[in-house]
Design a protein around this motif. Structure first.
Motif, PDB file in Angstrom:
ATOM      1  N   LEU A 134      70.477 -48.948 -13.878  1.00 58.25           N
ATOM      2  CA  LEU A 134      71.321 -47.576 -14.122  1.00 58.25           C
ATOM      3  C   LEU A 134      72.414 -47.749 -15.189  1.00 58.25           C
ATOM      4  CD1 LEU A 134      71.143 -45.860 -10.664  1.00 58.25           C
ATOM      5  CD2 LEU A 134      69.600 -45.286 -12.665  1.00 58.25           C
ATOM      6  N   GLN A 135      72.961 -48.831 -15.049  1.00 61.20           N
ATOM      7  CA  GLN A 135      74.175 -49.151 -16.112  1.00 61.20           C
ATOM      8  C   GLN A 135      73.725 -49.509 -17.371  1.00 61.20           C
ATOM      9  OE1 GLN A 135      76.178 -52.991 -15.440  1.00 61.20           O
ATOM     10  NE2 GLN A 135      78.047 -51.929 -15.817  1.00 61.20           N
ATOM     11  N   ARG A 136      72.436 -50.151 -17.570  1.00 59.10           N
ATOM     12  CA  ARG A 136      71.998 -50.522 -18.732  1.00 59.10           C
ATOM     13  C   ARG A 136      71.346 -49.140 -19.462  1.00 59.10           C
ATOM     14  NH1 ARG A 136      68.627 -56.313 -17.707  1.00 59.10           N
ATOM     15  NH2 ARG A 136      70.336 -57.500 -17.121  1.00 59.10           N
ATOM     16  N   ARG A 137      70.560 -48.330 -18.570  1.00 54.76           N
ATOM     17  CA  ARG A 137      69.991 -47.204 -19.170  1.00 54.76           C
ATOM     18  C   ARG A 137      71.120 -46.435 -19.613  1.00 54.76           C
ATOM     19  NH1 ARG A 137      66.115 -43.215 -18.157  1.00 54.76           N
ATOM     20  NH2 ARG A 137      67.295 -40.783 -17.988  1.00 54.76           N
ATOM     21  N   GLU A 138      72.416 -45.962 -19.068  1.00 58.62           N
ATOM     22  CA  GLU A 138      73.365 -45.221 -19.718  1.00 58.62           C
ATOM     23  C   GLU A 138      73.811 -45.920 -21.050  1.00 58.62           C
ATOM     24  OE1 GLU A 138      75.841 -42.393 -20.342  1.00 58.62           O
ATOM     25  OE2 GLU A 138      74.371 -42.427 -18.667  1.00 58.62           O
ATOM     26  N   ALA A 139      73.982 -47.245 -20.925  1.00 57.90           N
ATOM     27  CA  ALA A 139      74.516 -47.794 -22.351  1.00 57.90           C
ATOM     28  C   ALA A 139      73.554 -47.743 -23.460  1.00 57.90           C
ATOM     29  CB  ALA A 139      74.744 -49.282 -22.030  1.00 57.90           C
ATOM     30  N   MET A 140      72.353 -47.841 -23.213  1.00 56.96           N
ATOM     31  CA  MET A 140      71.202 -47.378 -24.163  1.00 56.96           C
ATOM     32  C   MET A 140      71.241 -46.059 -24.590  1.00 56.96           C
ATOM     33  SD  MET A 140      69.074 -48.795 -26.022  1.00 56.96           S
ATOM     34  CE  MET A 140      68.570 -50.619 -25.344  1.00 56.96           C
ATOM     35  N   LEU A 141      71.259 -45.104 -23.741  1.00 57.66           N
ATOM     36  CA  LEU A 141      71.250 -43.468 -24.015  1.00 57.66           C
ATOM     37  C   LEU A 141      72.603 -43.330 -24.797  1.00 57.66           C
ATOM     38  CD1 LEU A 141      70.510 -41.905 -20.667  1.00 57.66           C
ATOM     39  CD2 LEU A 141      69.129 -41.875 -22.734  1.00 57.66           C
ATOM     40  N   GLN A 142      73.528 -43.996 -24.757  1.00 58.70           N
ATOM     41  CA  GLN A 142      74.639 -43.794 -25.600  1.00 58.70           C
ATOM     42  C   GLN A 142      74.435 -44.461 -27.219  1.00 58.70           C
ATOM     43  OE1 GLN A 142      78.180 -45.673 -24.130  1.00 58.70           O
ATOM     44  NE2 GLN A 142      78.246 -44.384 -22.194  1.00 58.70           N
ATOM     45  N   GLN A 143      73.587 -45.341 -27.182  1.00 57.24           N
ATOM     46  CA  GLN A 143      73.344 -45.884 -28.720  1.00 57.24           C
ATOM     47  C   GLN A 143      72.167 -44.757 -29.139  1.00 57.24           C
ATOM     48  OE1 GLN A 143      74.706 -48.216 -30.273  1.00 57.24           O
ATOM     49  NE2 GLN A 143      74.781 -49.993 -29.225  1.00 57.24           N
ATOM     50  N   VAL A 144      71.257 -44.356 -28.292  1.00 56.74           N
ATOM     51  CA  VAL A 144      70.619 -43.412 -28.821  1.00 56.74           C
ATOM     52  C   VAL A 144      70.822 -42.223 -29.407  1.00 56.74           C
ATOM     53  CG1 VAL A 144      68.356 -42.002 -28.277  1.00 56.74           C
ATOM     54  CG2 VAL A 144      68.368 -44.411 -27.440  1.00 56.74           C
ATOM     55  N   ALA A 145      71.787 -41.601 -28.564  1.00 55.66           N
ATOM     56  CA  ALA A 145      72.560 -40.571 -29.100  1.00 55.66           C
ATOM     57  C   ALA A 145      73.349 -40.761 -30.465  1.00 55.66           C
ATOM     58  CB  ALA A 145      73.724 -40.323 -28.123  1.00 55.66           C
ATOM     59  N   ARG A 146      73.941 -42.029 -30.361  1.00 55.45           N
ATOM     60  CA  ARG A 146      74.505 -42.515 -31.736  1.00 55.45           C
ATOM     61  C   ARG A 146      73.504 -42.419 -32.758  1.00 55.45           C
ATOM     62  NH1 ARG A 146      76.306 -48.689 -33.224  1.00 55.45           N
ATOM     63  NH2 ARG A 146      77.022 -48.238 -35.408  1.00 55.45           N
ATOM     64  N   LEU A 147      72.239 -42.967 -32.677  1.00 57.92           N
ATOM     65  CA  LEU A 147      71.401 -42.801 -33.600  1.00 57.92           C
ATOM     66  C   LEU A 147      71.147 -41.429 -34.357  1.00 57.92           C
ATOM     67  CD1 LEU A 147      68.750 -43.815 -35.183  1.00 57.92           C
ATOM     68  CD2 LEU A 147      67.651 -43.960 -33.031  1.00 57.92           C
ATOM     69  N   ARG A 148      70.757 -40.722 -33.244  1.00 60.77           N
ATOM     70  CA  ARG A 148      70.204 -39.165 -33.105  1.00 60.77           C
ATOM     71  C   ARG A 148      71.622 -38.313 -34.076  1.00 60.77           C
ATOM     72  NH1 ARG A 148      65.726 -40.745 -33.185  1.00 60.77           N
ATOM     73  NH2 ARG A 148      64.605 -41.137 -31.177  1.00 60.77           N
ATOM     74  N   ALA A 149      72.751 -38.705 -33.829  1.00 57.93           N
ATOM     75  CA  ALA A 149      73.661 -37.920 -34.560  1.00 57.93           C
ATOM     76  C   ALA A 149      73.782 -38.498 -36.166  1.00 57.93           C
ATOM     77  CB  ALA A 149      75.149 -38.368 -33.874  1.00 57.93           C
ATOM     78  N   LEU A 150      73.537 -39.675 -36.395  1.00 52.08           N
ATOM     79  CA  LEU A 150      73.421 -40.229 -37.657  1.00 52.08           C
ATOM     80  C   LEU A 150      72.165 -39.430 -38.327  1.00 52.08           C
ATOM     81  CD1 LEU A 150      74.546 -43.897 -37.378  1.00 52.08           C
ATOM     82  CD2 LEU A 150      75.853 -42.196 -38.261  1.00 52.08           C
ATOM     83  N   GLU A 151      71.108 -39.387 -37.727  1.00 48.78           N
ATOM     84  CA  GLU A 151      69.942 -38.671 -38.468  1.00 48.78           C
ATOM     85  C   GLU A 151      70.298 -37.379 -38.838  1.00 48.78           C
ATOM     86  OE1 GLU A 151      66.327 -41.705 -36.784  1.00 48.78           O
ATOM     87  OE2 GLU A 151      66.816 -39.928 -35.490  1.00 48.78           O
ATOM     88  N   GLN A 152      70.901 -36.603 -37.756  1.00 51.05           N
ATOM     89  CA  GLN A 152      71.342 -35.274 -37.878  1.00 51.05           C
ATOM     90  C   GLN A 152      72.110 -34.881 -39.031  1.00 51.05           C
ATOM     91  OE1 GLN A 152      69.728 -32.578 -36.534  1.00 51.05           O
ATOM     92  NE2 GLN A 152      71.696 -31.229 -37.956  1.00 51.05           N
ATOM     93  N   ARG A 153      73.140 -35.937 -39.247  1.00 47.20           N
ATOM     94  CA  ARG A 153      74.166 -35.955 -40.168  1.00 47.20           C
ATOM     95  C   ARG A 153      73.423 -35.641 -41.633  1.00 47.20           C
ATOM     96  NH1 ARG A 153      78.639 -40.694 -40.687  1.00 47.20           N
ATOM     97  NH2 ARG A 153      78.989 -39.816 -38.714  1.00 47.20           N
ATOM     98  N   ALA A 154      72.494 -36.611 -41.804  1.00 46.44           N
ATOM     99  CA  ALA A 154      71.668 -36.321 -43.001  1.00 46.44           C
ATOM    100  C   ALA A 154      71.070 -35.101 -43.127  1.00 46.44           C
ATOM    101  CB  ALA A 154      70.556 -37.433 -43.311  1.00 46.44           C
ATOM    102  N   ASP A 155      70.276 -34.549 -42.154  1.00 43.02           N
ATOM    103  CA  ASP A 155      69.648 -33.364 -42.312  1.00 43.02           C
ATOM    104  C   ASP A 155      70.878 -32.168 -42.462  1.00 43.02           C
ATOM    105  OD1 ASP A 155      67.602 -34.757 -41.373  1.00 43.02           O
ATOM    106  OD2 ASP A 155      67.343 -33.734 -39.367  1.00 43.02           O
ATOM    107  N   ALA A 156      71.839 -32.098 -41.818  1.00 48.56           N
ATOM    108  CA  ALA A 156      72.948 -31.055 -42.069  1.00 48.56           C
ATOM    109  C   ALA A 156      73.566 -31.331 -43.426  1.00 48.56           C
ATOM    110  CB  ALA A 156      74.102 -31.543 -40.907  1.00 48.56           C
ATOM    111  N   LYS A 157      73.732 -32.366 -43.920  1.00 45.98           N
ATOM    112  CA  LYS A 157      74.378 -32.450 -45.270  1.00 45.98           C
ATOM    113  C   LYS A 157      73.406 -31.886 -46.151  1.00 45.98           C
ATOM    114  CE  LYS A 157      77.223 -33.977 -48.398  1.00 45.98           C
ATOM    115  NZ  LYS A 157      78.513 -33.513 -48.857  1.00 45.98           N
ATOM    116  N   SER A 158      72.191 -32.207 -46.199  1.00 44.53           N
ATOM    117  CA  SER A 158      70.913 -31.740 -47.002  1.00 44.53           C
ATOM    118  C   SER A 158      71.017 -30.012 -47.058  1.00 44.53           C
ATOM    119  CB  SER A 158      69.656 -32.246 -46.773  1.00 44.53           C
ATOM    120  OG  SER A 158      68.486 -31.796 -47.642  1.00 44.53           O
ATOM    121  N   ALA A 159      71.136 -29.658 -45.731  1.00 39.09           N
ATOM    122  CA  ALA A 159      70.917 -28.156 -45.449  1.00 39.09           C
ATOM    123  C   ALA A 159      72.127 -27.479 -46.090  1.00 39.09           C
ATOM    124  CB  ALA A 159      70.856 -27.966 -43.893  1.00 39.09           C
TER     125      ALA A 159
END
Length: 539
Positions: free
Chosen positions: A21-46
């Motif tokens: 469960l500890q590893r899962r939470e740490a990985m989810l934080q990294q996935v959230a970081r990834l999605r935020a960066l991808e969304q940054r590019a989408d938002a900038k283009s929009a």
């Protein structure tokens, strides 16, 4: 699942344990970081939406959405390209390289789709954006994918001109010629401008679709023409859509707007006869457990068989030489219906492990089965005993096998990718057909602290030879500087920004991504091409 001793591996991992469960939470934080960066590019283009709407145009991602078949998978590629390269501030850097790219289906045909992200800097080509296009072309050629380019670019940004980008950029056009000559269709939708070198994008395409009132393609636009020759001409006279479809013959089809152009592109692909039947991947009930397997601290031990068994189909995992060279895991399974071999790391690669992997790679080549490498390696083992046992020559045999394998190879960097282990486990330099990283993966010549300690020992020895006593404060400052340098560059988001992979993925998507890539590879092998000598010339 319960542990089982024998060639067929059975998982013993408790995904509900505190460690999991500890590893899962740490990985989810990294996935959230990834999605935020991808969304940054989408938002900038929009942010450019009002401009596009005034011109009666669609945003780049809207164009891709209309082009692709609804309900069929799309695999985005290199979404972090350029991250932390020109802009070093993590809070301000916009990833993507000004390009949107991926593999998807257009009228039932599996295609490589590349679009200028013209909502950002008018689609001006960024250095890592160029590298991203070149990688997309490389994948299109290797996997026999029609290359669809949705072009609207201001060209090179002369305020950030780099001579090396200009020279190396010629490969973009060379690759188009190679694709066409190989018998792989190249289709361009010219949504906007293509100036100077950018004009060769439609010039080297098999089919060009232009949009009335919006498409432009010329070697010199009005300002450059006037500066160079004194001649005055309008954009339409020099390179407008109507001129090129009526007079020069550069364009085959004249569309009324973006939607019409994309509809024509779909019709062109529909007439190729390269359609693939709709496939369906088995359900993936274990994908959530993939979040719990890899620790944030990569020094903690991991059994890569637990990853493998969650990727394969119901038939399970057959281990190869289970008791010999156990730190190197080799196994066979089926993934999305495809027979594959897996190679993974449960520790450093020793002599037995290197020989085992070499044997297994050759066995897979004999069977014609693609190989999937799951990297979590500190590298080849070091020490007096391993050197005397011939670690160099045995490790070299493994590298030779990887470099010369006759089957497609795919790599997932799950955790550590250090030293020559990156090479022996089919890192980027060994041209795996596809390579993706998990968010917590790290790549370096060695761990930061290990490198810093090595340099500290070297500095102390150099001082001793001179009869000097090293300054502890200076040594500590050097230690911290080296750690920061290596650890900062090792992060998966940084290496992905350099295009050292084809993208960072959510671990839960690994099975779907690999199945899609294996489908792509299999479709390529089954697809007959009709090469021509020089590609399709413009008439």
């Amino acid at each position: 699942m319960t542990p089982h001793h024998g060639p067929v591996f059975r998982s013993g991992w408790d995904a509900g344990s505190p460690v999991a469960l500890q590893r899962r939470e740490a990985m989810l934080q990294q996935v959230a970081r990834l999605r935020a960066l991808e969304q940054r590019a989408d938002a900038k283009s929009a942010e450019a939406r009002p401009v596009f709407e005034r011109r009666g145009q669609l945003l780049p991602r809207e164009r891709i959405g209309l082009l692709l078949d609804a309900g069929r998978p799309f695999l985005p590629l290199c979404t972090l390209a350029g991250y932390l390269q020109d802009q070093k501030d993590p809070a301000a850097s916009v990833p993507g390289g000004g390009i949107v790219a991926g593999i998807g289906f257009v009228s039932g045909v599996r295609c490589m789709v590349v679009a200028s992200d013209s909502g950002i800097d008018a689609g001006a080509i960024q250095p890592m954006g160029l590298e991203k296009i070149l990688r997309a072309q490389e994948l299109a050629l290797a996997n026999r994918l029609p290359f669809l380019h949705l072009v609207e670019s201001a060209g090179a940004n002369l305020m950030r001109y780099r001579v090396e980008t200009f020279v190396q950029g010629g490969a973009l056009f060379r690759n188009l010629a190679l694709l066409s000559a190989a018998g792989i269709p190249v289709v361009t939708v010219q949504h906007g401008s293509g100036t100077a070198g950018g004009a060769y994008m439609p010039g080297l395409s098999d089919i060009v679709i232009m949009v009335r009132g919006r498409s432009r393609a010329f070697l010199a636009g009005p300002p450059l023409l006037k500066a160079a020759t004194g001649e005055v001409a309008t954009e339409e006279e020099l390179g407008g859509a109507e001129m090129h479809t009526r007079v020069s013959g550069l364009g085959e089809y004249l569309a009324e707007d973006d939607r019409h152009a994309l509809g024509i592109a779909r019709e062109v692909l529909a007439r190729t006869g390269w359609q693939e039947p709709v496939g369906k991947l088995e359900s993936d009930p274990n994908k959530e457990e993939l979040l719990s397997l890899m620790p944030a601290n990569l020094r903690e031990p991991v059994d890569l068989r637990e990853v493998m068994v969650r990727l394969v189909d119901d038939a399970g995992l057959l281990e190869f030489k289970q008791l010999h060279g156990a730190a190197t895991v080799c196994a066979q399974g089926r993934l999305g219906g495809h027979a594959v071999g897996f190679v993974g790391n449960n520790g450093p690669i020793d002599v037995a492990g290197a020989n085992k992997a070499t044997h297994f790679i050759q066995w897979m080549c004999q069977l014609g089965h693609p190989i999937v490498y799951l990297q979590n390696t500190t590298g080849y083992i070091v020490g007096r005993q391993s050197e005397q046992e011939g670690m160099i020559k045995h490790g070299s045999k493994m590298i030779q096998a990887v470099a010369n394998a006759t089957v497609p190879q795919l790599t997932i960097q799950c955790g550590a990718s250090y030293g020559a282990g990156n090479y022996g486990m089919c890192g980027r330099a060994y041209a795996p057909r596809f390579l993706f990283s998990w968010p917590g993966a790290r790549t370096a010549v060695m761990g930061g602290e290990q490198a810093a300690r090595t340099m500290q020992i070297v500095s102390e020895a150099a001082a001793a030879r001179k009869g000097e006593t090293p300054d502890p404060a200076r040594l500590q400052a050097q230690f911290e500087r080296i750690v920061d340098m290596l650890e900062g560059q090792a992060d998966a988001f940084h290496t992905s920004g350099l295009l050292l992979d084809d993208g960072v993925i959510d671990p839960r998507d690994t099975r779907a991504v690999l199945a899609f890539c294996l489908d792509t590879v299999a479709a390529a092998q089954a697809k007959p091409l009709r090469p021509v000598q020089f590609g399709v010339a413009r008439m």
